[in-house]
Design a protein around this motif. Sequence first.
Motif, PDB file in Angstrom:
ATOM      1  N   ASP A   1       2.029 -12.724   5.363  1.00 21.52           N
ATOM      2  CA  ASP A   1       0.998 -13.622   4.841  1.00 21.52           C
ATOM      3  C   ASP A   1       1.611 -15.011   4.640  1.00 21.52           C
ATOM      4  OD1 ASP A   1       2.490 -13.541   2.491  1.00 21.52           O
ATOM      5  OD2 ASP A   1       1.058 -12.313   1.399  1.00 21.52           O
ATOM      6  N   ARG A   2       0.789 -15.976   4.234  1.00 19.00           N
ATOM      7  CA  ARG A   2       1.287 -17.362   4.178  1.00 19.00           C
ATOM      8  C   ARG A   2       2.283 -17.573   3.055  1.00 19.00           C
ATOM      9  NH1 ARG A   2      -1.805 -20.784   0.654  1.00 19.00           N
ATOM     10  NH2 ARG A   2      -3.426 -19.587  -0.381  1.00 19.00           N
ATOM     11  N   HIS A   3       2.360 -16.586   2.139  1.00 23.66           N
ATOM     12  CA  HIS A   3       3.331 -16.691   1.050  1.00 23.66           C
ATOM     13  C   HIS A   3       4.690 -16.091   1.431  1.00 23.66           C
ATOM     14  CE1 HIS A   3      -0.212 -17.690  -1.266  1.00 23.66           C
ATOM     15  NE2 HIS A   3      -0.753 -16.551  -0.887  1.00 23.66           N
ATOM     16  N   GLY A   4       4.729 -15.389   2.555  1.00 24.07           N
ATOM     17  CA  GLY A   4       5.989 -14.760   2.968  1.00 24.07           C
ATOM     18  C   GLY A   4       6.299 -13.484   2.202  1.00 24.07           C
ATOM     19  N   THR A   5       5.297 -12.878   1.574  1.00 30.15           N
ATOM     20  CA  THR A   5       5.548 -11.661   0.789  1.00 30.15           C
ATOM     21  C   THR A   5       4.773 -10.445   1.291  1.00 30.15           C
ATOM     22  OG1 THR A   5       3.846 -12.354  -0.778  1.00 30.15           O
ATOM     23  CG2 THR A   5       6.120 -12.911  -1.328  1.00 30.15           C
ATOM     24  N   GLY A   6       3.533 -10.655   1.699  1.00 30.62           N
ATOM     25  CA  GLY A   6       2.707  -9.529   2.152  1.00 30.62           C
ATOM     26  C   GLY A   6       2.799  -9.329   3.655  1.00 30.62           C
ATOM     27  N   THR A   7       2.234  -8.213   4.112  1.00 32.74           N
ATOM     28  CA  THR A   7       2.169  -7.916   5.549  1.00 32.74           C
ATOM     29  C   THR A   7       0.703  -7.807   5.929  1.00 32.74           C
ATOM     30  OG1 THR A   7       4.122  -6.526   5.221  1.00 32.74           O
ATOM     31  CG2 THR A   7       3.029  -6.390   7.370  1.00 32.74           C
ATOM     32  N   ASN A   8       0.231  -8.727   6.754  1.00 29.45           N
ATOM     33  CA  ASN A   8      -1.176  -8.712   7.145  1.00 29.45           C
ATOM     34  C   ASN A   8      -1.432  -7.914   8.413  1.00 29.45           C
ATOM     35  OD1 ASN A   8      -2.070 -10.174   4.967  1.00 29.45           O
ATOM     36  ND2 ASN A   8      -1.910 -12.153   6.015  1.00 29.45           N
ATOM     37  N   ALA A   9      -0.389  -7.736   9.224  1.00 28.02           N
ATOM     38  CA  ALA A   9      -0.527  -6.917  10.432  1.00 28.02           C
ATOM     39  C   ALA A   9       0.840  -6.363  10.786  1.00 28.02           C
ATOM     40  CB  ALA A   9      -1.089  -7.734  11.599  1.00 28.02           C
ATOM     41  N   LEU A  10       0.802  -5.205  11.424  1.00 28.59           N
ATOM     42  CA  LEU A  10       2.050  -4.523  11.812  1.00 28.59           C
ATOM     43  C   LEU A  10       1.773  -3.834  13.140  1.00 28.59           C
ATOM     44  CD1 LEU A  10       4.014  -2.140   9.405  1.00 28.59           C
ATOM     45  CD2 LEU A  10       3.480  -1.482  11.740  1.00 28.59           C
TER      46      LEU A  10
ATOM     47  N   ASP B   1       5.938   6.550  14.330  1.00 26.01           N
ATOM     48  CA  ASP B   1       6.405   7.158  13.087  1.00 26.01           C
ATOM     49  C   ASP B   1       7.039   6.150  12.120  1.00 26.01           C
ATOM     50  OD1 ASP B   1       8.590   6.619  14.595  1.00 26.01           O
ATOM     51  OD2 ASP B   1       9.491   8.616  14.438  1.00 26.01           O
ATOM     52  N   PHE B   2       6.799   4.868  12.338  1.00 25.48           N
ATOM     53  CA  PHE B   2       7.321   3.871  11.404  1.00 25.48           C
ATOM     54  C   PHE B   2       6.570   4.016  10.074  1.00 25.48           C
ATOM     55  CE2 PHE B   2       7.813  -0.323   9.505  1.00 25.48           C
ATOM     56  CZ  PHE B   2       9.167  -0.543   9.710  1.00 25.48           C
ATOM     57  N   PRO B   3       7.303   4.062   8.942  1.00 25.95           N
ATOM     58  CA  PRO B   3       6.608   4.295   7.669  1.00 25.95           C
ATOM     59  C   PRO B   3       5.889   3.054   7.159  1.00 25.95           C
ATOM     60  CG  PRO B   3       8.955   4.056   7.311  1.00 25.95           C
ATOM     61  CD  PRO B   3       8.754   3.960   8.794  1.00 25.95           C
ATOM     62  N   PHE B   4       4.701   3.244   6.694  1.00 28.26           N
ATOM     63  CA  PHE B   4       3.925   2.124   6.149  1.00 28.26           C
ATOM     64  C   PHE B   4       4.316   1.898   4.700  1.00 28.26           C
ATOM     65  CE2 PHE B   4       1.108   4.063   9.414  1.00 28.26           C
ATOM     66  CZ  PHE B   4       1.197   3.021  10.332  1.00 28.26           C
ATOM     67  N   ARG B   5       4.558   0.635   4.368  1.00 33.47           N
ATOM     68  CA  ARG B   5       4.956   0.272   2.998  1.00 33.47           C
ATOM     69  C   ARG B   5       4.078  -0.863   2.479  1.00 33.47           C
ATOM     70  NH1 ARG B   5       6.961   4.559   3.101  1.00 33.47           N
ATOM     71  NH2 ARG B   5       9.163   5.070   3.308  1.00 33.47           N
ATOM     72  N   PHE B   6       2.791  -0.788   2.818  1.00 28.69           N
ATOM     73  CA  PHE B   6       1.880  -1.826   2.329  1.00 28.69           C
ATOM     74  C   PHE B   6       1.793  -1.757   0.806  1.00 28.69           C
ATOM     75  CE2 PHE B   6       0.536  -1.278   6.734  1.00 28.69           C
ATOM     76  CZ  PHE B   6       0.516  -2.604   7.156  1.00 28.69           C
ATOM     77  N   GLY B   7       1.568  -2.902   0.199  1.00 27.46           N
ATOM     78  CA  GLY B   7       1.537  -3.000  -1.254  1.00 27.46           C
ATOM     79  C   GLY B   7       2.303  -4.251  -1.665  1.00 27.46           C
ATOM     80  N   THR B   8       2.667  -4.345  -2.922  1.00 32.98           N
ATOM     81  CA  THR B   8       3.367  -5.537  -3.415  1.00 32.98           C
ATOM     82  C   THR B   8       4.675  -5.758  -2.652  1.00 32.98           C
ATOM     83  OG1 THR B   8       2.454  -5.040  -5.579  1.00 32.98           O
ATOM     84  CG2 THR B   8       4.256  -6.633  -5.508  1.00 32.98           C
ATOM     85  N   ASN B   9       4.900  -7.001  -2.240  1.00 30.02           N
ATOM     86  CA  ASN B   9       6.120  -7.366  -1.497  1.00 30.02           C
ATOM     87  C   ASN B   9       6.331  -6.496  -0.257  1.00 30.02           C
ATOM     88  OD1 ASN B   9       6.842  -9.440  -3.234  1.00 30.02           O
ATOM     89  ND2 ASN B   9       7.784  -7.986  -4.656  1.00 30.02           N
ATOM     90  N   SER B  10       5.251  -6.176   0.410  1.00 26.61           N
ATOM     91  CA  SER B  10       5.367  -5.222   1.529  1.00 26.61           C
ATOM     92  C   SER B  10       6.230  -5.762   2.667  1.00 26.61           C
ATOM     93  CB  SER B  10       3.988  -4.870   2.060  1.00 26.61           C
ATOM     94  OG  SER B  10       3.372  -6.019   2.601  1.00 26.61           O
TER      95      SER B  10
ATOM     96  N   LEU C   1      -3.220 -14.810  11.542  1.00 24.90           N
ATOM     97  CA  LEU C   1      -2.687 -13.577  10.953  1.00 24.90           C
ATOM     98  C   LEU C   1      -2.043 -13.837   9.595  1.00 24.90           C
ATOM     99  CD1 LEU C   1      -1.162 -11.784  14.093  1.00 24.90           C
ATOM    100  CD2 LEU C   1      -3.184 -11.118  12.778  1.00 24.90           C
ATOM    101  N   ALA C   2      -1.780 -15.097   9.285  1.00 24.63           N
ATOM    102  CA  ALA C   2      -1.103 -15.414   8.018  1.00 24.63           C
ATOM    103  C   ALA C   2      -2.088 -15.677   6.882  1.00 24.63           C
ATOM    104  CB  ALA C   2      -0.209 -16.640   8.199  1.00 24.63           C
ATOM    105  N   ILE C   3      -3.294 -16.116   7.248  1.00 20.04           N
ATOM    106  CA  ILE C   3      -4.233 -16.571   6.211  1.00 20.04           C
ATOM    107  C   ILE C   3      -5.183 -15.436   5.851  1.00 20.04           C
ATOM    108  CG2 ILE C   3      -6.020 -18.243   5.648  1.00 20.04           C
ATOM    109  CD1 ILE C   3      -4.615 -20.146   7.635  1.00 20.04           C
ATOM    110  N   ASP C   4      -4.845 -14.724   4.783  1.00 21.43           N
ATOM    111  CA  ASP C   4      -5.745 -13.708   4.254  1.00 21.43           C
ATOM    112  C   ASP C   4      -6.368 -14.231   2.964  1.00 21.43           C
ATOM    113  OD1 ASP C   4      -3.364 -13.602   2.817  1.00 21.43           O
ATOM    114  OD2 ASP C   4      -3.405 -11.432   2.562  1.00 21.43           O
ATOM    115  N   ILE C   5      -7.455 -13.605   2.604  1.00 20.98           N
ATOM    116  CA  ILE C   5      -8.207 -14.092   1.439  1.00 20.98           C
ATOM    117  C   ILE C   5      -8.107 -13.063   0.326  1.00 20.98           C
ATOM    118  CG2 ILE C   5     -10.478 -14.802   0.603  1.00 20.98           C
ATOM    119  CD1 ILE C   5      -9.224 -16.692   2.653  1.00 20.98           C
ATOM    120  N   ASP C   6      -7.310 -13.372  -0.667  1.00 16.38           N
ATOM    121  CA  ASP C   6      -7.135 -12.464  -1.798  1.00 16.38           C
ATOM    122  C   ASP C   6      -7.589 -13.072  -3.114  1.00 16.38           C
ATOM    123  OD1 ASP C   6      -5.940 -10.307  -0.410  1.00 16.38           O
ATOM    124  OD2 ASP C   6      -4.056 -11.411  -0.325  1.00 16.38           O
ATOM    125  N   THR C   7      -7.320 -14.359  -3.288  1.00 16.14           N
ATOM    126  CA  THR C   7      -7.485 -14.985  -4.602  1.00 16.14           C
ATOM    127  C   THR C   7      -8.450 -16.172  -4.511  1.00 16.14           C
ATOM    128  OG1 THR C   7      -5.710 -16.546  -4.176  1.00 16.14           O
ATOM    129  CG2 THR C   7      -5.077 -14.427  -5.156  1.00 16.14           C
TER     130      THR C   7
END
Length: 215
Positions: free
Chosen positions: A127-136, A143-152, A175-181
Amino acid sequence: MSCWAVVPLKARRLGKMRLAGMLDEAARAGLVQTMLDTVLSALADAQEIDHVAIVSSEPERIPAGVLALPDLGQGLNPALSAAADRLRDHGASSLLVIHADLPLVRASEIDRFVRAGRRQGLALASDRHGTGTNALFIADRLDFPFRFGTNSLSHHLAEARIRRITPALPALNGLAIDIDTPADLACLLPAAGVSLKPSRWSLTPCTTSPCTTSL
Ligand SMILES: Nc1nc2c(ncn2[C@@H]2O[C@H](COP(=O)(O)OP(=O)(O)OP(=O)(O)O)[C@@H](O)[C@H]2O)c(=O)[nH]1
Ligand SMILES: O=C(O)[C@H](O)COP(=O)(O)O
């Protein structure tokens, strides 16, 4: 063998709760639907995507032509793992997980992201903050494990390191601009004259916003 895109979609009454202070449930649902439509349209136009699925506990929200995969309420990562298992049975050879809250994403960006992921075996869209994952995107093995959530993003990078994968990290605005807040919304909506009625959502970048100009 084919490339599947999977879009997780939270239950309607639970979606976009960080916007609950400024939008009621109907307005949040309208916003979610507008962004989902954009993501689905980009996926439909993307050359690298063969099939699309939505993971949801509400199958009635899945449009025709999109595979409905269940969400049994265990959380996002278990729902996505179960989806990957199901899609392997459907012949998926590679998988794009893409969030539903990306109102600016374009087919060309999805194609660039997937191609970069094919080269490296894995691609991550921060994401644009460099902390979340918007796409993988995972190539070959699902079999790559998903770790979505805080600081994903840092968790996904750690999983990649363990597997000796150097992921592609392409910088793609859509892909960087998600709408959360509320601040995210303010980055997108023109400052004046916007009606926050669910039927009137019109998400266009605000060119004067420092949020978008700094990208
Ligand atoms: N199926 C499913 N999708 C989820 C779940 N949690 C999040 N998502 C989806 O994952 C993406 C990112 O979601 P978040 O930003 O964490 O949640 P949100 O509902 O968009 O916003 P908040 O309620 O403010 O956290 C969106 O496409 C959500 O619809 C879940 O438990 N199940
Ligand atoms: O992995 C993530 O980053 C989470 O799903 C949270 O996504 P968000 O940035 O939309 O809150």
